[in-house]
Enzyme design. Structure first.
Site, short mmCIF file in Angstrom:
data_model
loop_
_atom_site.label_atom_id
_atom_site.label_comp_id
_atom_site.label_asym_id
_atom_site.label_seq_id
_atom_site.Cartn_x
_atom_site.Cartn_y
_atom_site.Cartn_z
N GLU B 50 0.81 -1.22 0.00
CA GLU B 50 0.00 0.00 0.00
C GLU B 50 0.85 1.27 0.00
O GLU B 50 0.43 2.30 -0.53
CB GLU B 50 -0.96 0.02 1.19
N PHE B 112 -11.76 -7.41 13.39
CA PHE B 112 -10.66 -7.85 12.54
C PHE B 112 -10.30 -6.77 11.53
O PHE B 112 -11.17 -6.21 10.86
CB PHE B 112 -11.05 -9.14 11.80
N GLN B 113 -9.02 -6.48 11.42
CA GLN B 113 -8.48 -5.44 10.52
C GLN B 113 -9.13 -4.07 10.76
O GLN B 113 -9.34 -3.30 9.83
CB GLN B 113 -8.63 -5.86 9.04
N LYS B 162 -17.56 -0.80 5.42
CA LYS B 162 -17.99 -1.74 4.38
C LYS B 162 -19.49 -1.64 4.09
O LYS B 162 -19.92 -1.76 2.94
CB LYS B 162 -17.62 -3.17 4.80
N MET B 479 24.19 9.40 2.97
CA MET B 479 24.06 10.63 3.74
C MET B 479 24.29 10.36 5.22
O MET B 479 24.87 11.19 5.93
CB MET B 479 22.68 11.26 3.50
#
Lengths: 164, 572
Positions: B50, B112-113, B162, B479
């Site tokens: 993602e 969940f999630q 959802k 760096m």
């Protein structure tokens, strides 16, 4: 310098957390914060008391203005304004002597005893922060059990006003 | 037309003119993915992580000026997106991130999630929304695009439970062409009195300086800036984010300023008497010690964001407005009444600047037996005629790219300036290539940065995105190594990438072309060969001098006039 910032914001879930989050993320001080719906149910009014230099307060107002949910804001301490805070104070009032003393002090400060129980009085008092501080100081001889303060709210004097 | 919430999302994107969505499916967004499956107008690009989706959408936005769109699922989908969102936020890039959420009845139950995406993203979005009612979906989507693309742009997240996209519930859909919000009305036109004050101050300048940033590019004001600068005849420097907004080869351009900017740009800043900051925000990498910043200058600041004005440096003439609109107004005034400049003073000022230029602050050893990273960028610029889209990751290679690739056009230089996100370059390049299918796109990176989002090589293969990966491989987080050399007595704590994959084989494993280059003489040929392969992603692994440092440099907290140049011993 102490500043009182009044905000009108959309009455949306999460609007308060955006303001609180801004202050913590940018390291600004909040001395007190009050919020409640207005006569227009789509708007909430918040009063924020903060302390900072002119530069910091300028940044605070600019950053607050950037929040999408904020409709309007004003630093009411920039002009003449009224400031009020509500305090409830519960003290021990067992004996006649104690009750007399608490009542007397409450009258002097133009407070009101709003609840009387066997052993306690609860007093309601409004004013600016200094007055409330002074009242607590004056009540030191009595046994203070509990205090609760609303945080400051305020309004500009005269025709200056914060509305949509 | 009656549509489900899921169909509304997709139909709205189409009506809003969105052609590409970068995303990754999951439970909470299955309804939306089903709606995507049943149409062909909005193309979905399946990334491998993602973070890659958001960076790709970001690269797409930076290269086109249109908002980028990413679609992720709830929980880990949303948290993986956060780095990408914060990257876009710091650089004011218009993005719409749609995140799935658990069913609204389950919100707050540790389902969940489930993650509080609105809460987690709040400090790094311009605004965000939670849409619990399908009837609010269209207006929220419209508000999101409006907020993301106007004023000072930025990412907007819409969290969609959802049940809001339930395919069984259909409601009437009408695309709203306009929206107004009482709480959000950005100022576009600059105050005319302030514009006049600024022009008076500019005309009185004896040592003027223009300092311009990413806001010019965001506002599509490069043409106006170029004309404004050339009408005035004043020197101009760009910030890292502003490169390309003014032609990099023009004689009035004194290079980038700041920590690794040119000597002439930083000295001119320090000595100028009137500074015009345009769409720049006085970042600490630009100002160095603010107490010593432009000590003799009156400062004019043009910016669309009032909060950017006088945030770190007090300015004398603030102008709040859209850069393009303000510069257009200023140009009109400038051409109307010719103000008398002190031409003698200006001539002396240019003489002084030319003297600073002779310091040749970007010099490096051109006779080295090892490949110098600067040399690779110079050759890249030559081979691509300075006209490629160049993305970068973060570190030494980013600074070398900024110093040595001379950008002549806006939206060609795409890098994570504010947040400094390693892993940005490759997915951003995929977004750029998706927006400009035929154009040459280079991703300048290092062996450390590239490994942070290397999985997107698979995305590149799936969609035939022929990006050229320029890997400046010095086996170090360069760096970090440089700072450890300078400030930690060469204690190279955990900055050595002792183990690396065989990048050639890795590229080949993903179905791409890999090249390994370890001699300076082979650099140009390899680049030409790679860019000739117009339909292939080529991974060029350049083995570069691990000891090379980025010069010149202003150490953190020092003034702009306290630059370190490359020590002579490095030039042997």
């Amino acid at each position: 310098m102490r500043h009182i910032i009044s905000l009108l914001m959309e009455n949306e879930a999460g609007a308060l957390s955006r303001v609180a989050g801004l202050f913590s993320a940018r390291g600004y001080n909040i001395e007190s914060l009050t919020v409640a719906p207005t006569e227009d149910s789509t708007l909430s009014r918040m009063t924020l008391v903060t302390i900072g230099s002119d530069e910091i307060v300028e940044q605070i107002t600019k950053q607050l203005n950037k929040l999408i949910d904020i409709v309007k804001l004003a630093d009411i301490t920039e002009g003449e304004h009224l400031e009020r805070e509500l305090m409830l104070l519960k003290v021990l009032a067992n004996t006649a002597e104690q009750r007399e003393e608490v009542k007397r002090m409450t009258d002097i400060f133009r407070g009101r005893v709003i609840d009387v129980m066997d052993a306690t009085f609860t007093i309601e008092i409004t004013g600016n922060g200094h007055k409330l501080d002074a009242f607590i100081e004056a009540m030191r001889q009595s046994d203070i059990i509990e205090t609760v303060r609303s945080g400051a709210t305020g309004i500009s004097r005269g025709s200056k006003c914060l509305h949509v | 037309m009656e549509l489900s919430g899921a169909e509304i999302v997709v139909q709205f994107l189409k009506d809003e003119g969105v052609e590409h969505v970068f995303g990754y499916p999951g439970g909470a967004v299955l309804h939306i993915y089903d709606a995507i499956f049943r149409q062909e107008d909005v193309k979905h690009i399946l990334v491998r992580h993602e973070q890659g989706a958001v960076h790709a959408a970001d690269g797409y936005a930076r290269a086109t000026g249109k908002p980028g769109v990413a679609l992720v699922t709830s929980g880990p989908g949303a948290t993986n997106a956060i780095t990408g969102i914060a990257t876009a936020y710091m650089d004011s890039i218009p993005l719409i991130v749609l995140s799935g959420q658990v069913q609204s009845a389950f919100i707050g139950s540790d389902a969940f999630q489930e993650v509080d995406a609105v809460g987690i993203s709040r400090p790094c979005v311009k605004h965000n929304f939670l849409v619990k009612d399908v009837h609010d979906l269209v207006s929220t989507l419209k508000k999101a695009f409006y907020v993301a693309t106007t004023g000072r742009p930025g990412p907007v997240l819409i969290d969609i439970p959802k049940d809001t996209t339930d395919i069984a519930i259909k409601i009437p859909y009408v695309f709203p062409h306009h929206i107004s919000m009482r709480s959000y009305n950005p100022t576009v036109k600059g105050h005319s009195g302030q514009v006049k004050r600024a022009l008076d101050l500019l005309a009185s300048a004896r040592r003027p300086m223009l300092y311009t940033g990413g806001g010019v590019i965001l506002s599509n004001a490069s043409a106006e800036l170029t004309e404004f600068t050339q009408v005035l005849g004043y020197p101009i420097t760009n910030t890292l984010m502003g490169l390309g907004s003014y032609p990099g080869r023009d004689k009035q351009f004194v290079g980038m300023l700041g920590m690794h900017g040119t000597y002439e740009a930083n000295m001119a800043m320090h000595e100028c008497d009137v500074l015009v900051a345009i769409g720049a925000r006085f970042d600490d990498r630009v100002t160095g010690d603010v107490e010593q910043f432009c000590p003799n200058a009156k400062i004019i600041h043009i910016d669309i964001d009032p909060a950017s004005i006088s945030k770190t440096v007090r300015v004398d003439v603030p102008i709040v407005g859209d850069i393009k609109a303000v510069l257009t107004d200023m140009l009109k005034e400038l051409k109307g009444v010719k103000k008398q400049n002190d031409s003698k003073a200006l001539e002396n000022w240019w003489k002084q600047i030319d003297k600073w230029r002779t310091a040749d602050c970007l010099r490096y050893d051109r006779n080295s037996a090892l490949i110098k990273p600067q040399f690779v960028i110079e050759k890249l610029c030559e081979v691509t005629n300075g006209d490629a889209f160049v993305t970068s990751d973060v570190g030494q290679h980013q600074m070398f790219a900024a110093q040595f690739y001379h950008f002549n056009k806006p939206r060609r230089w795409i890098n994570s300036g504010g947040l400094g996100t390693m892993g940005f370059g490759l997915p951003a390049a995929l977004g750029v290539q998706m927006a400009h299918p035929g154009a040459p796109v280079a991703c300048i990176t290092g062996e450390s940065s590239i490994q942070m989002c290397i999985q997107e090589l698979a995305t590149a293969k799936q969609y035939d995105l022929p990006v050229k990966v320029i890997n400046l491989n010095n086996s170090y987080m360069g760096m970090v190594r440089q700072w450890q050399e300078f400030f930690y007595d060469k204690r190279y704590s955990q900055s050595h990438m002792a183990v690396q994959p065989d990048f050639v084989k890795l590229a080949e494993a993903y179905g791409h072309v890999g090249m390994h280059i370890d001699k300076p003489a082979d650099v140009e040929g390899a680049l030409k060969e790679a860019f000739a392969m117009k339909d292939r992603l080529v991974f060029l692994d350049f083995v570069t001098d691990e000891k090379e440092n980025v010069y010149p440099m202003i150490a953190a907290g020092k003034g702009q006039h306290e630059m370190h140049m490359a020590p002579e011993w490095e030039l042997i």
